[in-house]
Design a protein around this motif. Structure first.
Motif, PDB file in Angstrom:
ATOM      1  N   GLU A 185       0.873  -1.191   0.000  1.00  0.00           N
ATOM      2  CA  GLU A 185       0.000   0.000   0.000  1.00  0.00           C
ATOM      3  C   GLU A 185       0.905   1.234   0.000  1.00  0.00           C
ATOM      4  O   GLU A 185       1.805   1.346   0.808  1.00  0.00           O
ATOM      5  N   LYS A 242      -9.903   6.676   2.222  1.00  0.00           N
ATOM      6  CA  LYS A 242     -10.645   6.860   0.973  1.00  0.00           C
ATOM      7  C   LYS A 242     -11.891   7.718   1.204  1.00  0.00           C
ATOM      8  O   LYS A 242     -12.737   7.379   2.045  1.00  0.00           O
ATOM      9  N   LEU A 284     -22.342   3.837   1.682  1.00  0.00           N
ATOM     10  CA  LEU A 284     -23.747   3.400   1.680  1.00  0.00           C
ATOM     11  C   LEU A 284     -23.829   2.082   0.903  1.00  0.00           C
ATOM     12  O   LEU A 284     -23.446   2.031  -0.273  1.00  0.00           O
ATOM     13  N   ARG A 320     -16.396   4.353   6.481  1.00  0.00           N
ATOM     14  CA  ARG A 320     -15.470   3.707   5.550  1.00  0.00           C
ATOM     15  C   ARG A 320     -14.072   3.497   6.152  1.00  0.00           C
ATOM     16  O   ARG A 320     -13.421   2.489   5.916  1.00  0.00           O
ATOM     17  N   VAL A 370       4.083   0.849  -5.721  1.00  0.00           N
ATOM     18  CA  VAL A 370       4.495   0.041  -6.869  1.00  0.00           C
ATOM     19  C   VAL A 370       4.653   0.958  -8.078  1.00  0.00           C
ATOM     20  O   VAL A 370       3.787   1.763  -8.380  1.00  0.00           O
ATOM     21  N   ASP A 419     -12.175  -1.000  -7.967  1.00  0.00           N
ATOM     22  CA  ASP A 419     -12.165   0.187  -8.831  1.00  0.00           C
ATOM     23  C   ASP A 419     -11.148   0.058  -9.962  1.00  0.00           C
ATOM     24  O   ASP A 419     -11.348   0.617 -11.044  1.00  0.00           O
ATOM     25  N   GLY A 456     -19.161   1.053  -5.369  1.00  0.00           N
ATOM     26  CA  GLY A 456     -18.276  -0.011  -5.848  1.00  0.00           C
ATOM     27  C   GLY A 456     -17.914  -1.053  -4.807  1.00  0.00           C
ATOM     28  O   GLY A 456     -17.243  -2.040  -5.122  1.00  0.00           O
ATOM     29  N   LEU A 457     -18.370  -0.841  -3.549  1.00  0.00           N
ATOM     30  CA  LEU A 457     -17.912  -1.766  -2.498  1.00  0.00           C
ATOM     31  C   LEU A 457     -18.425  -3.187  -2.724  1.00  0.00           C
ATOM     32  O   LEU A 457     -17.647  -4.142  -2.714  1.00  0.00           O
TER      33      LEU A 457
HETATM   34  C1  FAD Z   1     -17.151  10.461  -3.060  1.00  0.00           C
HETATM   35  C2  FAD Z   1     -17.322   8.960  -3.192  1.00  0.00           C
HETATM   36  C3  FAD Z   1     -18.410   8.346  -2.581  1.00  0.00           C
HETATM   37  C4  FAD Z   1     -18.583   6.964  -2.708  1.00  0.00           C
HETATM   38  N1  FAD Z   1     -19.642   6.394  -2.085  1.00  0.00           N
HETATM   39  C5  FAD Z   1     -19.811   5.050  -2.166  1.00  0.00           C
HETATM   40  C6  FAD Z   1     -20.894   4.415  -1.488  1.00  0.00           C
HETATM   41  O1  FAD Z   1     -21.694   5.069  -0.823  1.00  0.00           O
HETATM   42  N2  FAD Z   1     -21.018   3.063  -1.599  1.00  0.00           N
HETATM   43  C7  FAD Z   1     -20.143   2.307  -2.329  1.00  0.00           C
HETATM   44  O2  FAD Z   1     -20.314   1.093  -2.428  1.00  0.00           O
HETATM   45  N3  FAD Z   1     -19.107   2.897  -2.967  1.00  0.00           N
HETATM   46  C8  FAD Z   1     -18.909   4.236  -2.905  1.00  0.00           C
HETATM   47  N4  FAD Z   1     -17.865   4.819  -3.550  1.00  0.00           N
HETATM   48  C9  FAD Z   1     -16.959   3.975  -4.332  1.00  0.00           C
HETATM   49  C10 FAD Z   1     -15.986   3.235  -3.410  1.00  0.00           C
HETATM   50  O3  FAD Z   1     -15.297   4.156  -2.626  1.00  0.00           O
HETATM   51  C11 FAD Z   1     -15.000   2.403  -4.243  1.00  0.00           C
HETATM   52  O4  FAD Z   1     -15.704   1.586  -5.145  1.00  0.00           O
HETATM   53  C12 FAD Z   1     -14.137   1.524  -3.338  1.00  0.00           C
HETATM   54  O5  FAD Z   1     -13.350   2.353  -2.527  1.00  0.00           O
HETATM   55  C13 FAD Z   1     -13.231   0.626  -4.156  1.00  0.00           C
HETATM   56  O6  FAD Z   1     -12.288   0.031  -3.315  1.00  0.00           O
HETATM   57  P1  FAD Z   1     -10.880  -0.424  -3.887  1.00  0.00           P
HETATM   58  O7  FAD Z   1     -10.209  -1.142  -2.772  1.00  0.00           O
HETATM   59  O8  FAD Z   1     -11.062  -1.098  -5.201  1.00  0.00           O
HETATM   60  O9  FAD Z   1     -10.099   0.937  -4.241  1.00  0.00           O
HETATM   61  P2  FAD Z   1      -9.591   2.087  -3.296  1.00  0.00           P
HETATM   62  O10 FAD Z   1     -10.428   2.190  -2.088  1.00  0.00           O
HETATM   63  O11 FAD Z   1      -9.438   3.290  -4.171  1.00  0.00           O
HETATM   64  O12 FAD Z   1      -8.145   1.593  -2.837  1.00  0.00           O
HETATM   65  C14 FAD Z   1      -7.031   1.571  -3.696  1.00  0.00           C
HETATM   66  C15 FAD Z   1      -5.774   1.559  -2.842  1.00  0.00           C
HETATM   67  O13 FAD Z   1      -4.635   1.351  -3.690  1.00  0.00           O
HETATM   68  C16 FAD Z   1      -3.587   2.174  -3.253  1.00  0.00           C
HETATM   69  N5  FAD Z   1      -2.661   2.370  -4.378  1.00  0.00           N
HETATM   70  C17 FAD Z   1      -2.898   3.046  -5.533  1.00  0.00           C
HETATM   71  N6  FAD Z   1      -1.823   2.974  -6.349  1.00  0.00           N
HETATM   72  C18 FAD Z   1      -0.880   2.243  -5.692  1.00  0.00           C
HETATM   73  C19 FAD Z   1       0.455   1.848  -6.015  1.00  0.00           C
HETATM   74  N7  FAD Z   1       1.020   2.191  -7.171  1.00  0.00           N
HETATM   75  N8  FAD Z   1       1.139   1.103  -5.123  1.00  0.00           N
HETATM   76  C20 FAD Z   1       0.576   0.746  -3.933  1.00  0.00           C
HETATM   77  N9  FAD Z   1      -0.683   1.116  -3.570  1.00  0.00           N
HETATM   78  C21 FAD Z   1      -1.397   1.853  -4.434  1.00  0.00           C
HETATM   79  C22 FAD Z   1      -4.296   3.474  -2.812  1.00  0.00           C
HETATM   80  O14 FAD Z   1      -3.492   4.241  -1.947  1.00  0.00           O
HETATM   81  C23 FAD Z   1      -5.550   2.901  -2.144  1.00  0.00           C
HETATM   82  O15 FAD Z   1      -5.347   2.660  -0.768  1.00  0.00           O
HETATM   83  C24 FAD Z   1     -17.655   6.191  -3.451  1.00  0.00           C
HETATM   84  C25 FAD Z   1     -16.560   6.820  -4.046  1.00  0.00           C
HETATM   85  C26 FAD Z   1     -16.384   8.182  -3.918  1.00  0.00           C
HETATM   86  C27 FAD Z   1     -15.190   8.840  -4.561  1.00  0.00           C
END
Ligand code: FAD
Length: 345
Positions: free
Chosen positions: A31, A39, A44, A88, A112, A255, A267-268
Motif C-alpha cells: 500500500e 478513501k 452506503l 469507511r 508500486v 475500482d 463499488g464496495l
Molecule cells: C465520493 C465517493 C463516494 C462513494 N460512495 C460510495 C458508497 O456510498 N457506496 C459504495 O459502495 N461505494 C462508494 N464509492 C466507491 C468506493 O469508494 C469504491 O468503489 C471503493 O473504494 C473501491 O475500493 P478499492 O479497494 O477497489 O479501491 P480504493 O479504495 O481506491 O483503494 C485503492 C488503494 O490502492 C492504493 N494504491 C494506488 N496505487 C498504488 C500503487 N502504485 N502502489 C501501492 N498502492 C497503491 C491506494 O493508496 C488505495 O489505498 C464512493 C466513491 C467516492 C469517490
C-alpha cells in the motif's frame, strides 16, 4: 517469491489478500499510503455487505435506512428498501485486522512503480528501488491503476470526480429526515447530488466528469439551500469496467477493474464480490485468470449493463424521468445491487 502480491490496501485489496491467505497462500500486500483507510467514500451499501463482514463485529455501521427519497426538481418520490451506512475508515481497518490475522504480510508506504510479467513469475519494482517477485499479482490499486497501466490493459472509458463535504451546523432539524436523498436537477447533468445523515453531521455530495466542475456545482446548489459544508474530499470513480482485466499472471479487482454500479458509483459490493470470485477461481500454482474473468462477467456484467442504461435515463427530460419513477415505484422485489430486477415480474 510470494504466491500472491496484492497492490493496493483499500477495502477490496485487503479482503482479497485475506481470502488468499485463508487458502494457505503466502500473500504480500503493498500500500503506497502511510495509513489504511483514507478513501473519501459515503459507505452506503445494501445488506449484502454481511457476506463480507461478521454480524457482531460491525460497530462501523453508522446508520440504517429504511427508505430513500428521490427529488426531481420540486417533486419527491419515496422508495422503500434497506441500506446501511458504514464508516469507511473503520471498515478498511476491520479488513486490515482480518487480513493481518490471516497471515497477510502488509507493508505500508510501498508504492508500486513497475511490473514485468515473466513466463513463470511477475517482478515488481517499488518506488524505493526494492524488487519483489510473485507468482500472481492482483491490481487493487483504484481507478487510476498503475498495475493496469503497466500491463497495457485497456483504459477506463469514463471517470467521474466524486465529491463529499459535511454540514456540521444546523443539523438537528435535518436529522429528523433519517434517510438518504438524491437530487436530480439541471445543475447535475447525467447524475445527482446526495444528502446522507451521518452520526454527527450531514454528508452532501455529487459526482460528475471533472471538466463539469462538480465542486462549483455542489457549492452553488448548497448556497441556494443556505447550507455550509466543510472538509470537502474528492476521489475518482470509474463508471464502467475496463474491456479486459486479466493477463496470464495478473488480474484487476475493484475500482481498478471498474467493478462499479454505474447508476450510483457504488463499488464496495461489486468489488468485494469480484474479489471473492478471484480467490475461488485463481490458483497461484496454476493461474487460470480467464476463469475469474469468465465468472465475474457472468455474475456482474449483466447488472452493469442495466445499471448503465439506468444512468443514461438521467439525461431524459424531467417529465419522462417522472414517468419512469412512477413505474419503478410499483415494482416489487427491486434489488439495489441488481438493476435487472427492474424488468423481472
Ligand atoms: C465520493 C465517493 C463516494 C462513494 N460512495 C460510495 C458508497 O456510498 N457506496 C459504495 O459502495 N461505494 C462508494 N464509492 C466507491 C468506493 O469508494 C469504491 O468503489 C471503493 O473504494 C473501491 O475500493 P478499492 O479497494 O477497489 O479501491 P480504493 O479504495 O481506491 O483503494 C485503492 C488503494 O490502492 C492504493 N494504491 C494506488 N496505487 C498504488 C500503487 N502504485 N502502489 C501501492 N498502492 C497503491 C491506494 O493508496 C488505495 O489505498 C464512493 C466513491 C467516492 C469517490
Amino acid at each position: 517469491m510470494y504466491d500472491v502480491v496484492v497492490v493496493g490496501g483499500g477495502a477490496v485489496g485487503l479482503y482479497l489478500a485475506r481470502k488468499f491467505a485463508e487458502k494457505n497462500s503466502s500473500v504480500l500486500l503493498l500500500e503506497k499510503k502511510e495509513k489504511i483507510g483514507q478513501k473519501p467514500c459515503s459507505g452506503l451499501v445494501s445488506s449484502k455487505i454481511f457476506e463480507f463482514i461478521n454480524k457482531g463485529e460491525d460497530d462501523f455501521i453508522e446508520n440504517e435506512f429504511l427508505k430513500a427519497r428521490i427529488w426531481l426538481e420540486g417533486n419527491f418520490f419515496d422508495f422503500n428498501g434497506k441500506a446501511l451506512l458504514l464508516n469507511r475508515e473503520k471498515l478498511d481497518k476491520y479488513f486490515f485486522e482480518k487480513a493481518k490475522k490471516a497471515g497477510v504480510d502488509i507493508r505500508l508506504k510501498k508504492e508500486v512503480r513497475k511490473i514485468e510479467e515473466k513466463e513463470a513469475w511477475v517482478e515488481i519494482l517499488l518506488e524505493s528501488g526494492e524488487k519483489i517477485q510473485g507468482k500472481i499479482i492482483a491490481g487493487c490499486d483504484g481507478a487510476v491503476s498503475t498495475v493496469a497501466q503497466n500491463l497495457n490493459l485497456p483504459k477506463q472509458e469514463k471517470l467521474l470526480l466524486g465529491l463529499i463535504g459535511y454540514q456540521f451546523k444546523n443539523c438537528q432539524e435535518d436529522f429528523k429526515n433519517n434517510f438518504p436523498e438524491l437530487f436530480f436537477s439541471k445543475n447535475f447533468p447525467g447524475f445527482f447530488a446526495w444528502r446522507i445523515p451521518r452520526t454527527r453531521n450531514i454528508e452532501w455530495g455529487t459526482a460528475l466528469p471533472p471538466q463539469q466542475k462538480p465542486g462549483e456545482k455542489l457549492r452553488k446548489f448548497l448556497k441556494e439551500k443556505k447550507i455550509e459544508i466543510e472538509k470537502i474530499e474528492s476521489a475518482l470513480i470509474p463508471i464502467f469496467p475496463r474491456k479486459r482485466i486479466v493477463t496470464k499472471r495478473c488480474f484487476l479487482c475493484g475500482d481498478a477493474a471498474g467493478q462499479i454500479k454505474p447508476a450510483t458509483g457504488g463499488g464496495l459490493i461489486y468489488g468485494l464480490l469480484a474479489a471473492k470470485m478471484a480467490s475461488i477461481f485463481i490458483d497461484p500454482a496454476k493461474p487460470q485468470t480467464f476463469l475469474y474473468e469468465k465468472q465475474w462477467t457472468k455474475n456482474l456484467q449483466r447488472e452493469i449493463f442495466w445499471g448503465g442504461l439506468l444512468r443514461k435515463s438521467y439525461h431524459l427530460p424531467t417529465f419522462l424521468k417522472k414517468i419512469g419513477l412512477l413505474w419503478l415505484k410499483n415494482k416489487k422485489n427491486l434489488d439495489q445491487d441488481r438493476p435487472s430486477t427492474m424488468f423481472t415480474p
